[in-house]
Design an enzyme around this catalytic site. Sequence first.
Site, PDB file in Angstrom:
ATOM      1  N   ASP A  58      49.724  41.039  33.898  1.00 34.27           N
ATOM      2  CA  ASP A  58      49.473  39.753  34.565  1.00 34.27           C
ATOM      3  C   ASP A  58      50.040  38.645  33.673  1.00 34.27           C
ATOM      4  OD1 ASP A  58      47.540  40.667  36.809  1.00 34.27           O
ATOM      5  OD2 ASP A  58      46.744  41.588  34.988  1.00 34.27           O
ATOM      6  N   GLU A  99      41.929  52.038  30.639  1.00 31.33           N
ATOM      7  CA  GLU A  99      42.153  50.679  30.124  1.00 31.33           C
ATOM      8  C   GLU A  99      40.869  50.298  29.375  1.00 31.33           C
ATOM      9  OE1 GLU A  99      42.426  47.625  33.163  1.00 31.33           O
ATOM     10  OE2 GLU A  99      43.221  46.134  31.764  1.00 31.33           O
ATOM     11  N   HIS A 149      45.220  52.824  37.637  1.00 30.77           N
ATOM     12  CA  HIS A 149      44.735  52.305  36.354  1.00 30.77           C
ATOM     13  C   HIS A 149      43.657  53.267  35.861  1.00 30.77           C
ATOM     14  CE1 HIS A 149      46.777  48.693  37.531  1.00 30.77           C
ATOM     15  NE2 HIS A 149      46.266  47.945  36.572  1.00 30.77           N
ATOM     16  N   HIS A 200      54.469  48.052  35.637  1.00 31.48           N
ATOM     17  CA  HIS A 200      53.052  47.660  35.739  1.00 31.48           C
ATOM     18  C   HIS A 200      52.969  46.138  35.749  1.00 31.48           C
ATOM     19  CE1 HIS A 200      48.654  48.404  34.244  1.00 31.48           C
ATOM     20  NE2 HIS A 200      48.730  47.311  34.994  1.00 31.48           N
TER      21      HIS A 200
HETATM   22  N1  LIG Z   1      44.700  44.722  33.937  1.00 36.42           N
HETATM   23  C1  LIG Z   1      44.140  44.963  35.110  1.00 36.42           C
HETATM   24  N2  LIG Z   1      43.257  45.967  35.215  1.00 36.42           N
HETATM   25  C2  LIG Z   1      42.660  46.217  36.381  1.00 36.42           C
HETATM   26  N3  LIG Z   1      42.890  45.528  37.492  1.00 36.42           N
HETATM   27  C3  LIG Z   1      43.762  44.533  37.439  1.00 36.42           C
HETATM   28  N4  LIG Z   1      44.181  43.666  38.380  1.00 36.42           N
HETATM   29  C4  LIG Z   1      45.062  42.845  37.813  1.00 36.42           C
HETATM   30  N5  LIG Z   1      45.214  43.135  36.516  1.00 36.42           N
HETATM   31  C5  LIG Z   1      44.414  44.199  36.253  1.00 36.42           C
HETATM   32 ZN   LIG Z   2      47.140  46.238  35.659  1.00 40.86          ZN
END
Ligand SMILES: Nc1ncnc2[nH]cnc12
Ligand SMILES: [Zn+2]
Length: 315
Positions: A276, A197, A194, A14
């Site tokens: 990220d 979250e 995703h 991820h």
């Molecule tokens: N954590 C994340 N959740 C959703 N979209 C994303 N794009 C980049 N990082 C993300």
């Molecule tokens: Zn992500």
Amino acid sequence: MYDWLNALPKAELHLHLEGSLEPELLFALAERNRIALPWNDVEALRAAYAFNNLQEFLDLYYRGADVLRTEQDFYDLTWAYLLKCKAQNVVHTEPFFDPQTHTDRGIPFEVVLRGIKQALVDGEKQLGISHGLILAFLRHLPEEQAFQTLEQAMPFRDAFIGVGLDSSEKGFPPRLFERVFAKARSEGLHAVAHAGEEGPPEYIWEALDLLKIERIDHGVRASEDERLMQRIIDEQIPLTVCPLSNTKLCVFEHMGQHNILDMLERGVKVTVNSDDPAYFGGYVTENFAALHEGLGMSEDQAKRLAQNSLDARLV
Ligand SMILES: Nc1ncnc2[nH]cnc12
Ligand SMILES: [Zn+2]
């Protein structure tokens, strides 16, 4: 402990390539492409990395991605990430890229894909890191545009292994993308998304039942629904969890509240990932280290998490 965690062989499942754009490279690309930036220097940009939720982060992430213009830019971005993988003993990676972030700015799809793919191929040859690239659809845009993106991608079918779904989660449930995921799967592509979250457990059910995904990205809110927990344990559906991301985006107030180790002990196939890393304070090893510091993760637990990442590969 850091060095021991760093040396563990692991896979990263991820990772948004655009989210690995470090401020230094962002500034270098802005200069190369003669793009004016609203920040005076790297420190000022880093100081802007304080987020209350996913959307605040995404606003900055899309802004940062604007410096990526040429095939060489996408190559340099990907190569820098692969060097981090090498330094942290990430032996296999399945990164995402968001074509629409770039095609919507007038960058041709093939410019993006060629740059990324060439770096991944070189990484395989020169660094010994295997990969499977995942094309992610932006869920804040209509399904019709996801279809167009898939169509643009099909001439390059062999360059990627699957499709994903990312960007703003709340208000954009997986069911909106049922048809485009069906089309992608009919082409033999893997599917991940995703879910859970920021969004509710219901979105995880939809991703499993309607998008027929093989792996859940994040999924931490599954713990709110016991029946869902039982299913992901019974079916051993992997979760790609991103601890530093979750605390930076206030999904959990602090690492001591994170549920990843509780899930691991219940038999959920959880993995550790960086999401990220340029924006959230670290790559995979930093995420493992944060679990040790914040949750008291043991060496045995770290080994099981790393093994899960190797087992949960799509390729
Ligand atoms: N954590 C994340 N959740 C959703 N979209 C994303 N794009 C980049 N990082 C993300
Ligand atoms: Zn992500």
